[in-house]
Motif scaffolding. Structure first.
Motif, PDB file in Angstrom:
ATOM      1  N   GLU A  71     -14.893  34.214 -16.524  1.00  0.00           N
ATOM      2  CA  GLU A  71     -14.050  35.371 -16.844  1.00  0.00           C
ATOM      3  C   GLU A  71     -14.701  36.203 -17.942  1.00  0.00           C
ATOM      4  O   GLU A  71     -14.534  35.935 -19.128  1.00  0.00           O
ATOM      5  N   PRO A  72     -15.460  37.238 -17.588  1.00  0.00           N
ATOM      6  CA  PRO A  72     -16.168  38.017 -18.611  1.00  0.00           C
ATOM      7  C   PRO A  72     -15.256  38.825 -19.519  1.00  0.00           C
ATOM      8  O   PRO A  72     -15.657  39.189 -20.627  1.00  0.00           O
ATOM      9  N   ALA A  73     -14.041  39.130 -19.079  1.00  0.00           N
ATOM     10  CA  ALA A  73     -13.136  39.968 -19.878  1.00  0.00           C
ATOM     11  C   ALA A  73     -12.008  39.163 -20.509  1.00  0.00           C
ATOM     12  O   ALA A  73     -10.955  39.711 -20.829  1.00  0.00           O
ATOM     13  N   GLU A 101     -18.854  24.910 -16.115  1.00  0.00           N
ATOM     14  CA  GLU A 101     -19.319  26.249 -16.459  1.00  0.00           C
ATOM     15  C   GLU A 101     -20.113  26.234 -17.752  1.00  0.00           C
ATOM     16  O   GLU A 101     -21.050  27.028 -17.917  1.00  0.00           O
ATOM     17  N   GLU A 102     -19.747  25.361 -18.671  1.00  0.00           N
ATOM     18  CA  GLU A 102     -20.497  25.258 -19.926  1.00  0.00           C
ATOM     19  C   GLU A 102     -21.955  24.911 -19.660  1.00  0.00           C
ATOM     20  O   GLU A 102     -22.867  25.433 -20.301  1.00  0.00           O
ATOM     21  N   SER A 103     -22.171  24.029 -18.699  1.00  0.00           N
ATOM     22  CA  SER A 103     -23.530  23.593 -18.410  1.00  0.00           C
ATOM     23  C   SER A 103     -24.283  24.550 -17.492  1.00  0.00           C
ATOM     24  O   SER A 103     -25.516  24.572 -17.495  1.00  0.00           O
ATOM     25  N   ALA A 104     -23.529  25.343 -16.709  1.00  0.00           N
ATOM     26  CA  ALA A 104     -24.179  26.277 -15.776  1.00  0.00           C
ATOM     27  C   ALA A 104     -23.385  27.571 -15.718  1.00  0.00           C
ATOM     28  O   ALA A 104     -22.613  27.796 -14.780  1.00  0.00           O
ATOM     29  N   PRO A 105     -23.549  28.465 -16.710  1.00  0.00           N
ATOM     30  CA  PRO A 105     -22.810  29.732 -16.703  1.00  0.00           C
ATOM     31  C   PRO A 105     -23.195  30.599 -15.509  1.00  0.00           C
ATOM     32  O   PRO A 105     -24.271  30.445 -14.913  1.00  0.00           O
ATOM     33  N   HIS A 106     -22.320  31.516 -15.178  1.00  0.00           N
ATOM     34  CA  HIS A 106     -22.609  32.458 -14.099  1.00  0.00           C
ATOM     35  C   HIS A 106     -23.824  33.307 -14.491  1.00  0.00           C
ATOM     36  O   HIS A 106     -23.899  33.822 -15.613  1.00  0.00           O
ATOM     37  N   PRO A 107     -24.791  33.486 -13.573  1.00  0.00           N
ATOM     38  CA  PRO A 107     -26.014  34.231 -13.928  1.00  0.00           C
ATOM     39  C   PRO A 107     -25.751  35.640 -14.440  1.00  0.00           C
ATOM     40  O   PRO A 107     -26.472  36.131 -15.323  1.00  0.00           O
ATOM     41  N   LEU A 108     -24.732  36.315 -13.890  1.00  0.00           N
ATOM     42  CA  LEU A 108     -24.455  37.678 -14.321  1.00  0.00           C
ATOM     43  C   LEU A 108     -23.767  37.738 -15.674  1.00  0.00           C
ATOM     44  O   LEU A 108     -23.747  38.785 -16.322  1.00  0.00           O
ATOM     45  N   MET A 109     -23.158  36.624 -16.108  1.00  0.00           N
ATOM     46  CA  MET A 109     -22.519  36.594 -17.416  1.00  0.00           C
ATOM     47  C   MET A 109     -23.508  36.191 -18.508  1.00  0.00           C
ATOM     48  O   MET A 109     -23.411  36.658 -19.647  1.00  0.00           O
ATOM     49  N   GLY A 110     -24.420  35.308 -18.179  1.00  0.00           N
ATOM     50  CA  GLY A 110     -25.394  34.862 -19.169  1.00  0.00           C
ATOM     51  C   GLY A 110     -24.889  33.727 -20.018  1.00  0.00           C
ATOM     52  O   GLY A 110     -25.631  32.789 -20.320  1.00  0.00           O
ATOM     53  N   VAL A 111     -23.635  33.800 -20.446  1.00  0.00           N
ATOM     54  CA  VAL A 111     -23.027  32.728 -21.252  1.00  0.00           C
ATOM     55  C   VAL A 111     -21.725  32.324 -20.582  1.00  0.00           C
ATOM     56  O   VAL A 111     -21.182  33.043 -19.736  1.00  0.00           O
ATOM     57  N   SER A 112     -21.207  31.193 -20.968  1.00  0.00           N
ATOM     58  CA  SER A 112     -19.971  30.688 -20.373  1.00  0.00           C
ATOM     59  C   SER A 112     -18.757  31.411 -20.941  1.00  0.00           C
ATOM     60  O   SER A 112     -18.825  32.063 -21.997  1.00  0.00           O
ATOM     61  N   THR A 113     -17.630  31.270 -20.244  1.00  0.00           N
ATOM     62  CA  THR A 113     -16.367  31.837 -20.741  1.00  0.00           C
ATOM     63  C   THR A 113     -16.001  31.212 -22.076  1.00  0.00           C
ATOM     64  O   THR A 113     -15.519  31.899 -22.989  1.00  0.00           O
ATOM     65  N   GLY A 114     -16.215  29.895 -22.206  1.00  0.00           N
ATOM     66  CA  GLY A 114     -15.914  29.236 -23.468  1.00  0.00           C
ATOM     67  C   GLY A 114     -16.717  29.794 -24.624  1.00  0.00           C
ATOM     68  O   GLY A 114     -16.200  29.952 -25.740  1.00  0.00           O
ATOM     69  N   GLU A 115     -17.975  30.134 -24.377  1.00  0.00           N
ATOM     70  CA  GLU A 115     -18.810  30.709 -25.429  1.00  0.00           C
ATOM     71  C   GLU A 115     -18.301  32.095 -25.830  1.00  0.00           C
ATOM     72  O   GLU A 115     -18.314  32.455 -27.014  1.00  0.00           O
ATOM     73  N   LEU A 116     -17.835  32.865 -24.839  1.00  0.00           N
ATOM     74  CA  LEU A 116     -17.256  34.173 -25.165  1.00  0.00           C
ATOM     75  C   LEU A 116     -16.040  34.023 -26.074  1.00  0.00           C
ATOM     76  O   LEU A 116     -15.851  34.808 -27.020  1.00  0.00           O
ATOM     77  N   VAL A 117     -15.204  33.019 -25.802  1.00  0.00           N
ATOM     78  CA  VAL A 117     -14.021  32.794 -26.639  1.00  0.00           C
ATOM     79  C   VAL A 117     -14.432  32.342 -28.033  1.00  0.00           C
ATOM     80  O   VAL A 117     -13.861  32.789 -29.037  1.00  0.00           O
ATOM     81  N   ARG A 118     -15.423  31.485 -28.109  1.00  0.00           N
ATOM     82  CA  ARG A 118     -15.874  31.023 -29.431  1.00  0.00           C
ATOM     83  C   ARG A 118     -16.462  32.174 -30.238  1.00  0.00           C
ATOM     84  O   ARG A 118     -16.249  32.265 -31.464  1.00  0.00           O
ATOM     85  N   ARG A 119     -17.209  33.058 -29.604  1.00  0.00           N
ATOM     86  CA  ARG A 119     -17.742  34.227 -30.315  1.00  0.00           C
ATOM     87  C   ARG A 119     -16.617  35.147 -30.768  1.00  0.00           C
ATOM     88  O   ARG A 119     -16.646  35.683 -31.894  1.00  0.00           O
ATOM     89  N   LEU A 120     -15.630  35.337 -29.898  1.00  0.00           N
ATOM     90  CA  LEU A 120     -14.480  36.165 -30.284  1.00  0.00           C
ATOM     91  C   LEU A 120     -13.747  35.539 -31.461  1.00  0.00           C
ATOM     92  O   LEU A 120     -13.367  36.236 -32.421  1.00  0.00           O
TER      93      LEU A 120
END
Length: 494
Positions: A71-73, A101-120
């Motif tokens: 989920e990129p958004a 997903e943590e171990s294999a993020p979507h190629p178009l996202m580059g990072v996992s959804t969990g990483e996006l939440v942690r950065r936020l």
């Protein structure tokens, strides 16, 4: 008259009459829900504010869960939940992602959804960082498994502390594309504090979050999908307690007769409760009693509605709006409906098991209506009703010497066609536009071009045709391969 033609004549009359009746009921359901929403927003100022809720120890605690996968958004939903008009120490937001997903993020996202939440979370002020958790579920599983992982005792203790009683905690569920009204928690808390609380709540959801990115066909589908929620899902939750209260008044006056006709009432007039899987709240103590969110089928939300109904728990509708995305291509709409239809099929074993364990009229009605209205009607309605309309017109002339039958057989298909255009293409648009001032985010639903008006008025069945394709995709896969792989709505590739 040939008995076969006579039978077809009356069958077509039945289906045309039923179509007219359903369209009128849908019209009434939309009016009921829109009135319910507008009346609530007019009374928002009377609700207790954050200061009053902070001072009241009886105010409930909310645990807001967002199960997410690719989920990129997701950050937009987290920020919208954090903007809730509710005391900061009384709600917590948890995004639950998957280890795969943590171990294999979507190629178009580059990072996992969990990483996006942690950065936020790292960008938030310290007081809001304490209100957000990023949980990672080990292994694989669907949405229900993610939700159940979040409400495990060790996770609840880390997020809410050990002093919270399950009876005082309401678990809210949002999708990763949800944009809720900031006053939702305040409205539910007011119900709880005034003695009108419930074990479960379901809010009004509209598929308009990405309306500006949709083409003409997509906007028609967004209108129609939203209309399902207001004319069926929420309208049913509004009307069900009214039926029960009416029967209770009847039972108080004539208890002996009421005991005799109660099975008939439950079989003919009770309706299945509908959970939507977002803008939804269930008391933590109830979830623990039920063993968590149902995880047997492709969709946990529809099963949860049946489980709550079987345990005698009424879902209370709450009127505040939430916006979600509509899949942005026809193929994605078909895929979404295929997943929902697979969930419909997966609900059958639960309903059969429930009826065998408790053979009540209500449980039998749940099973029969589910099979008839969803399992059977969903794939064939797009064919049956047009064919029935054509037969009604065609076979009428075999009864030209019987004025009443001749007139009715011509009238019902004509009225059904007119109501389809009027209710589906015109009234639905007008009523949804009337709710626009209450949207959590400005959205322009107006049809500004001739093409948009034509598509919206005369192609209002587009969504149902795509839904039918989704159901047949499931059925054909089950026949050919004896299995159907349920896929999520792809929000990465837009």
């Amino acid at each position: 008259m040939d008995p076969l033609w006579t039978m077809l004549f009356f069958v077509s009359m039945f289906f045309n009459l039923r179509a007219c009746f359903k369209l009128l009921v849908d019209w009434k359901g939309m009016l009921t829900t829109c009135r319910f929403v507008s009346d609530a927003y007019e009374r928002l100022r009377a609700l207790p504010d954050e200061t009053a809720l902070e001072a009241d120890e009886r105010a409930p605690m909310f645990l807001l869960l967002v199960p997410a996968y690719q989920e990129p958004a997701v950050g937009e939903t987290v920020r919208a939940l954090l903007a809730s008009c509710y005391p900061q120490g009384r709600f917590h937001v948890a995004v639950v992602t998957k280890e795969e997903e943590e171990s294999a993020p979507h190629p178009l996202m580059g990072v996992s959804t969990g990483e996006l939440v942690r950065r936020l979370r790292a960008e938030l002020p310290p007081y809001q960082q304490k209100m957000v958790s990023a949980l990672v579920m080990p292994g694989s599983g669907r949405k229900a498994h993610q939700l159940n992982w979040a409400i495990r005792p060790e996770n609840l203790s880390a997020m809410l502390g050990d002093e919270r009683r399950p009876e005082d905690v309401l678990v809210g569920v949002s999708d990763a594309d949800s944009l809720p009204d900031p006053d939702t928690l305040r409205w539910i808390a007011a119900e709880e504090l005034t003695g009108r609380g419930a074990h479960a709540y379901q809010g009004v959801t509209l598929s308009f979050a990405n309306f500006d990115r949709l083409d003409h066909r997509g906007r028609v589908c967004a209108i129609q999908q939203s209309s399902i929620f207001i004319r069926i899902s929420v309208a049913r939750l509004i009307n069900e307690p009214k039926r029960i209260r009416l029967f209770e008044r009847f039972a108080a006056r004539m208890p002996a007769l009421a005991r005799k006709v109660q099975p008939l009432f439950e079989f003919c007039f009770r309706r299945s409760q509908i959970c939507l899987g977002h803008n939804q709240f269930v008391r933590l103590s109830v979830l623990q009693k039920l063993g968590g969110f149902p995880s047997e089928g492709a969709t946990e939300d529809s099963t949860l509605g049946y489980v709550l109904g079987a345990h005698g728990i009424l879902i209370k509708p709450h009127p505040l709006l939430e916006l979600t995305d509509l899949p942005e291509t026809s193929e994605k709409v078909v895929r979404q409906n295929a997943r929902w239809y697979k969930g419909v099929l997966d609900d059958i074993p639960y309903l059969c098991r429930t009826w065998r364990e408790r053979p009540t009229a209500f449980n039998l009605a749940q099973l029969c209506r589910h099979v008839g209205n969803k399992v059977v009607e969903w794939p064939i309605a797009a064919v049956v009703y047009p064919v029935a309309g054509f037969l009604g017109w065609h076979l009428a002339y075999r009864f030209w010497d019987r004025p009443v039958l001749f007139t009715l057989s011509l009238a019902f298909p004509s009225i059904s066609l007119g109501l389809t255009i009027w209710v589906g293409g015109i009234v639905t648009q007008d009523l949804l536009e009337s709710l626009r001032p209450y949207f959590p985010r400005p959205v322009n639903l107006a049809r500004t071009t001739l093409r948009a008006k034509f598509w919206g008025t005369f192609r209002c069945q587009t969504y149902w045709l795509l839904a039918t394709r989704g159901s047949w995709r499931v059925l054909l896969a089950l026949v050919r391969a004896r299995r159907f792989e349920v896929g999520k709505t792809d929000r990465v590739s837009r």
